[in-house]
Motif scaffolding. Structure first.
Motif, PDB file in Angstrom:
ATOM      1  N   TYR A 502      46.039  52.530  79.968  1.00 17.09           N
ATOM      2  CA  TYR A 502      47.130  52.076  80.839  1.00 17.09           C
ATOM      3  C   TYR A 502      48.018  51.078  80.113  1.00 17.09           C
ATOM      4  O   TYR A 502      49.249  51.194  80.102  1.00 17.09           O
ATOM      5  CB  TYR A 502      46.521  51.452  82.093  1.00 17.09           C
ATOM      6  CG  TYR A 502      47.530  50.962  83.115  1.00 17.09           C
ATOM      7  CD1 TYR A 502      48.457  51.836  83.674  1.00 17.09           C
ATOM      8  CD2 TYR A 502      47.537  49.638  83.526  1.00 17.09           C
ATOM      9  CE1 TYR A 502      49.378  51.406  84.620  1.00 17.09           C
ATOM     10  CE2 TYR A 502      48.451  49.188  84.472  1.00 17.09           C
ATOM     11  CZ  TYR A 502      49.366  50.065  85.015  1.00 17.09           C
ATOM     12  OH  TYR A 502      50.275  49.623  85.936  1.00 17.09           O
ATOM     13  N   ARG A 506      51.847  52.493  79.011  1.00 13.01           N
ATOM     14  CA  ARG A 506      52.931  52.122  79.935  1.00 13.01           C
ATOM     15  C   ARG A 506      54.039  51.416  79.165  1.00 13.01           C
ATOM     16  O   ARG A 506      53.787  50.551  78.321  1.00 13.01           O
ATOM     17  CB  ARG A 506      52.411  51.251  81.076  1.00 13.01           C
ATOM     18  CG  ARG A 506      51.883  49.904  80.647  1.00 13.01           C
ATOM     19  CD  ARG A 506      51.524  49.063  81.867  1.00 13.01           C
ATOM     20  NE  ARG A 506      51.015  47.761  81.439  1.00 13.01           N
ATOM     21  CZ  ARG A 506      50.703  46.788  82.281  1.00 13.01           C
ATOM     22  NH1 ARG A 506      50.850  46.970  83.576  1.00 13.01           N
ATOM     23  NH2 ARG A 506      50.257  45.648  81.827  1.00 13.01           N
ATOM     24  N   ASN A 516      56.748  55.967  81.329  1.00 16.11           N
ATOM     25  CA  ASN A 516      56.249  55.178  82.449  1.00 16.11           C
ATOM     26  C   ASN A 516      54.937  55.813  82.886  1.00 16.11           C
ATOM     27  O   ASN A 516      54.876  57.007  83.170  1.00 16.11           O
ATOM     28  CB  ASN A 516      57.240  55.159  83.613  1.00 16.11           C
ATOM     29  CG  ASN A 516      56.721  54.328  84.777  1.00 16.11           C
ATOM     30  OD1 ASN A 516      56.171  53.251  84.562  1.00 16.11           O
ATOM     31  ND2 ASN A 516      56.873  54.823  85.984  1.00 16.11           N
ATOM     32  N   GLU A 518      51.537  55.484  85.462  1.00 21.26           N
ATOM     33  CA  GLU A 518      51.001  54.835  86.650  1.00 21.26           C
ATOM     34  C   GLU A 518      49.841  55.656  87.185  1.00 21.26           C
ATOM     35  O   GLU A 518      49.722  56.867  86.887  1.00 21.26           O
ATOM     36  CB  GLU A 518      52.083  54.682  87.720  1.00 21.26           C
ATOM     37  CG  GLU A 518      52.651  55.985  88.233  1.00 21.26           C
ATOM     38  CD  GLU A 518      53.742  55.771  89.272  1.00 21.26           C
ATOM     39  OE1 GLU A 518      53.645  56.374  90.344  1.00 21.26           O
ATOM     40  OE2 GLU A 518      54.673  54.995  88.984  1.00 21.26           O
TER      41      GLU A 518
END
Length: 545
Positions: A502, A506, A516, A518
């Protein structure tokens, strides 16, 4: 094996070198000293810790006469380095009637003018203060026959390049010019072309820079847990003195304050401090009043403290040369040293470039566990209590308090409560290694992520797996299902590495496109298909898989 007496040096210089404890020349000294003695211009590419000060200092002192005028000018980027170089040259000239004088801002210019009038042969100074004296005509350079530019790349970074050119124009063209720099940016190369005559380039390879006495290691940490991870590392080490490097002045101040709040003895060193403040900090560090010096790269230039046992890169350096320069602050004077680097997931590629440059892998270490730190601290507490008892000091002041409590409480409970009062602030911090990603619709033991790029940036499962493996350091086969669509992607990774994936991906870039990342939303039943704003492009196609 080559020794200093092999060089054409005066006996007084050889004797001084012997007194300094030097046994054999370092690689940069072995190459530079005879070449400089020949009178040719030299470009030396070497980092701190390689012995470059003596590499130019020994031949400079050898070539000086006792005539009472300035014959050599040495320019340095910082006051600390000017003082350090001056001290080294004074040791080399111990048995020769050669005077050296450091000149820098923050010291009375009147004192410097009086010293210059008394006659010195070697002036070591910062460009700004040297220019002040030139304009006042208190420093005459017409008899200078040697000019040394030390840490030229740092003088460039600090904006001194124009000052250096003005100074060089005041010196005779018949001079010998020596330039030492850890790196050779284009501006420095232009300077060498303009002001040096057929210079001989001398450099040493990385294996000689990263001395075997310096052990190296890195810890992979999450950005959000970086401070707590550092504290755990500090608590696990036997540290005599440590330098902790940050990338910015603000970072230095924030980290120093955070560590002080947690009970560590630290102080900050960066370019915004006044000279009086810098002197105070360095005095505290040298006499061990503080354990850790928190510093920026530029502020730490010229620091030479022998008993630095640890260098810690809280922020990974911007380039491999800076890494080598930083770790050279430890392992001095034949001592053991340890260089530790904290690496966040997004910095793993940067770490790999450093490893390629120094031509050796940097071993990874796991963060010490809470249990390991607690065991270590318990042992320290026991030793401190035993030491107080064995000193035989008068404890009668506390007897009455203890005796008044023994009627009501067990002695072990009283002692435990006192320990909690005394040491509660030093209990190790718990590090929460996981983000709460919630339910993502992944397979058991996995976390599913949504990415806003897909085939539109020429992404394939193979290059995505390679990207994640390099960033996080996990085998590609550990990565789970990958679904790549035209403008978005879903991927599954193991729960234990999901936080690192993560942070690594990101706001990163893949094939030039901004990513991006998520947590994905769980797959809804077919009759209820809801999409988040960032995932509405997935539409029904996603759920055909």
């Amino acid at each position: 094996m080559q020794i200093f007496s092999d060089f054409p040096l005066h006996n007084s210089i050889i004797k001084a070198i012997h007194d300094m404890g030097f046994e054999e020349p370092s690689p940069i000294q072995a190459s530079c000293i005879p070449t400089i003695l020949e009178g040719v211009d030299v470009i030396g590419q070497a980092q701190t810790g390689t012995g470059k000060t003596a590499a130019f200092g020994i031949p400079v002192i050898e070539k000086m006469t006792t005539a009472p005028h300035v014959q050599a000018l040495i320019l340095t980027p910082t006051r600390e380095l000017a003082i350090q170089v001056s001290g080294e040259l004074k040791k080399i000239s111990k048995y020769k009637r050669v005077k050296t004088l450091p000149i820098y801002g923050g010291q009375s210019i009147g004192h410097q003018i009086r010293a210059l009038k008394q006659g010195v042969q070697v002036v070591i100074g910062t460009p700004g203060r040297i220019l002040d004296h030139i304009r006042r005509k208190t420093l005459i350079l017409q008899n200078v026959k040697m000019v040394v530019l030390d840490e030229a790349d740092e003088m460039l970074d600090m904006g001194f390049i124009d000052d250096i050119e003005v100074i060089l124009q005041q010196v005779s063209n018949e001079r010998q010019t020596l330039l030492f720099s850890a790196t050779m940016p284009p501006e420095i190369k232009k300077l060498t072309h303009r002001y040096m005559q057929n210079p001989k380039i001398i450099s040493i390879n990385r294996s000689e820079v990263t001395a075997p006495l310096i052990d190296q290691a890195y810890y992979k940490v999450l950005e959000k847990n970086k401070l707590e991870s550092l504290c755990r590392i500090l608590d696990s080490q036997e540290i005599e003195l440590g330098i902790i490097f940050c990338r910015t002045k603000r970072g230095v101040d924030e980290l120093s304050e955070a560590l002080q709040t947690r009970g560590y003895l630290t102080d900050a060193l960066h370019g915004d401090l006044s000279q009086i403040q810098r002197d105070k900090v360095m005095k505290s560090f040298r006499d061990s009043s503080i354990e850790f010096l928190i510093a920026t790269d530029v502020a730490a230039r010229g620091i030479d403290v022998e008993n630095v046992s640890h260098v810690i890169n809280y922020d990974i350096p911007q380039d491999p040369e800076s890494y080598v320069h930083r770790i050279g602050r430890t392992g001095r004077a034949g001592r053991k040293g340890l260089a530790i680097t904290l690496v966040t997931p997004r910095e793993m590629k940067h770490l790999r470039s450093i490893e390629l440059e120094i031509k050796q892998p940097i071993p990874a270490k796991d963060l010490p566990t809470l249990e390991e730190i607690t065991v270590r601290q318990k042992e320290n507490w026991k030793n401190q209590i035993a030491e107080v008892i064995e000193r035989g000091e008068d404890q009668s002041l506390f007897y009455e308090v203890v005796e008044s409590l023994t009627d009501q409480y067990e002695l072990k409970d009283i002692a435990s409560a006192l320990l909690r009062i005394a040491y509660s602030d030093s209990l190790p911090l718990n590090i929460e290694d996981s983000y709460d990603f919630g339910e993502t619709g992944a397979s058991k033991g996995m976390v599913r992520f949504f990415m806003n790029v897909g085939r539109n940036v020429n992404m394939s499962p193979q290059n995505l797996i390679k990207e994640i493996s390099e960033l996080v350091g996990i085998p590609g086969k550990a990565i789970g299902r990958i679904d790549i669509f035209e403008k978005f992607t879903f991927l599954e990774v193991p729960e234990d590495v999901a936080p690192f994936v993560y942070e690594a991906l990101r706001q990163s870039r893949i094939n030039g496109a901004r990513v991006n990342l998520e947590p994905a939303k769980p797959r809804p039943p077919r009759e209820k298909r809801e999409y988040t704003p960032n995932q509405d492009r997935a539409k029904r196609e996603t759920y055909k898989k």
